[in-house]
Design an enzyme around this catalytic site. Structure first.
Site: not given
Length: 256
Positions: A16, A18, A197
């Protein structure tokens, strides 16, 4: 992890953006990749089958916020949850969903009717995101928006993707798990790691397990999201921890 270390040429490293490669900041436009991330990904790219960034952002935005990423050997950016793809300097994508601009045109009026202050709208091209991080009560604003945004999305044929103080309206039929699964099959991967996250990364975790390949899931941990940590094989401390783990992996490849 053992399979990845023994046969790096068959490994896909998926990440990922961000909260994983880039720290979370109040203004998404001000995000910037971890200062060591591009270099370590370039080192990994020289050994593995592919490095794939799977993100809700447009690929061009991820590359703009990640100086040096375009030079990572073999990098593929699957943006907008896989609807857009950047590879070898070129972006490919199907036509945009007409419901996105239609929904975005109604959002400002909707926010005004709810009396929400500090809530921001992010135009992502093929999606539109509503952020509550800057509101006086971010969690309360998020709760107040869930049902109205669900109705708005349904009206325009869109899906709602929840995240860290954000609700994103985007076209249905694609998520990070589907994008990752297609990519693993395309590359005939022999092992896979995925690092994320947020809630949107749970689908990618599921794809790792459903692939039948030796795989490892890694959570870039935070106090804001715990669901991912509960499902991960490895939990590290935010983007700093992600980069440290990738550095260890690259170092192991170099030694072998």
């Amino acid at each position: 992890m053992e399979a990845i270390l023994k046969d790096p040429a068959g490994a896909v490293i998926g990440l990922d953006f961000d909260g994983t490669l880039s720290p979370i900041v109040p203004d998404p436009a001000a995000a910037v990749i971890h200062p060591k991330a591009s270099a370590v990904l370039a080192e990994l790219g020289a050994h593995v089958l592919a490095v794939a960034i799977v993100t809700g952002r447009p690929p061009a935005t991820a590359l703009e916020l990640g100086p040096g990423l375009a030079d990572v050997p073999g990098l593929v950016v699957l943006g907008h949850y896989g609807f857009e793809r950047w590879e070898n300097g070129r972006i490919s994508a199907p036509p945009p969903h007409p419901g996105v601009p239609q929904a975005e045109a109604e959002l400002q009026l909707l926010l005004g009717s709810l009396g929400l202050q500090g809530v921001t709208i992010e135009d992502k091209g093929r999606a539109v995101a509503v952020h509550t991080r800057r509101a006086a009560d971010p969690e309360g604003a998020l709760d107040a928006l869930r049902e109205p945004l669900a109705r708005l999305a349904d009206k325009h044929g869109l899906a709602v993707e929840p995240g860290r103080f954000v609700l994103e309206l985007r076209p249905p039929g694609m998520d990070k798990g589907h994008a990752l699964s297609l990519f693993l099959a395309e590359r005939a991967a022999r092992s896979v790691m995925f690092v994320g996250d947020d809630l949107g990364d749970l689908a990618a975790f599921d794809a790792v397990r459903a692939s039948g390949l030796p795989g490892v899931t890694v959570c870039s941990g935070s106090a804001e999201v715990t669901a991912l940590a509960e499902r991960a094989d490895i939990v590290v401390d935010g983007p700093d921890g992600v980069v440290a783990l990738l550095e260890e992996l690259a170092s192991a490849f170099s030694r072998s």
